[in-house]
Design an enzyme around this catalytic site. Structure first.
Site, short mmCIF file in Angstrom:
data_model
loop_
_atom_site.label_atom_id
_atom_site.label_comp_id
_atom_site.label_asym_id
_atom_site.label_seq_id
_atom_site.Cartn_x
_atom_site.Cartn_y
_atom_site.Cartn_z
NE ARG A 68 -1.99 -1.46 3.48
CZ ARG A 68 -2.27 -1.25 4.75
NH1 ARG A 68 -3.42 -0.71 5.10
NH2 ARG A 68 -1.43 -1.60 5.70
CG ASN A 94 -3.81 -4.60 3.66
OD1 ASN A 94 -3.32 -4.42 2.55
ND2 ASN A 94 -3.08 -4.65 4.75
#
Length: 87
Positions: free
Chosen positions: A14, A32
């Site tokens: 990320r 996520n």
């Protein structure tokens, strides 16, 4: 909207996606999901969004192992000011 599957959680995916999206001038988020994938929403010029998708499909950061990337056109309901990591 993209969903990235493989070894993409716990490897800085990320964070590096945020860096790449910001470099491309995109807004949106990466988060996520419970199934082990990462959801990426990218907003901006179509050409830049395609560059981010190509980067995701190429494997993203070296620490990750991308198995597949699923994409779907999306019209966001929010006006994103930057690209963030969502938790």
């Amino acid at each position: 909207m993209a969903w990235v599957h493989g070894r993409v959680q716990g490897v800085g995916f990320r964070y590096t996606t945020q860096h790449e999206a910001t470099r491309l001038g995109l807004t949106g988020y990466a988060r996520n999901l419970d199934d082990g994938s990462v959801e990426v929403l990218a907003c901006g010029e179509a050409e830049q969004v395609e560059k981010l998708i190509a980067w995701l499909k190429a494997g993203g950061p070296r620490s990750a192992h991308v198995e597949k990337v699923l994409t779907e056109p999306h019209s966001p309901t929010e006006d994103y000011q930057d690209f963030r990591i969502r938790y």
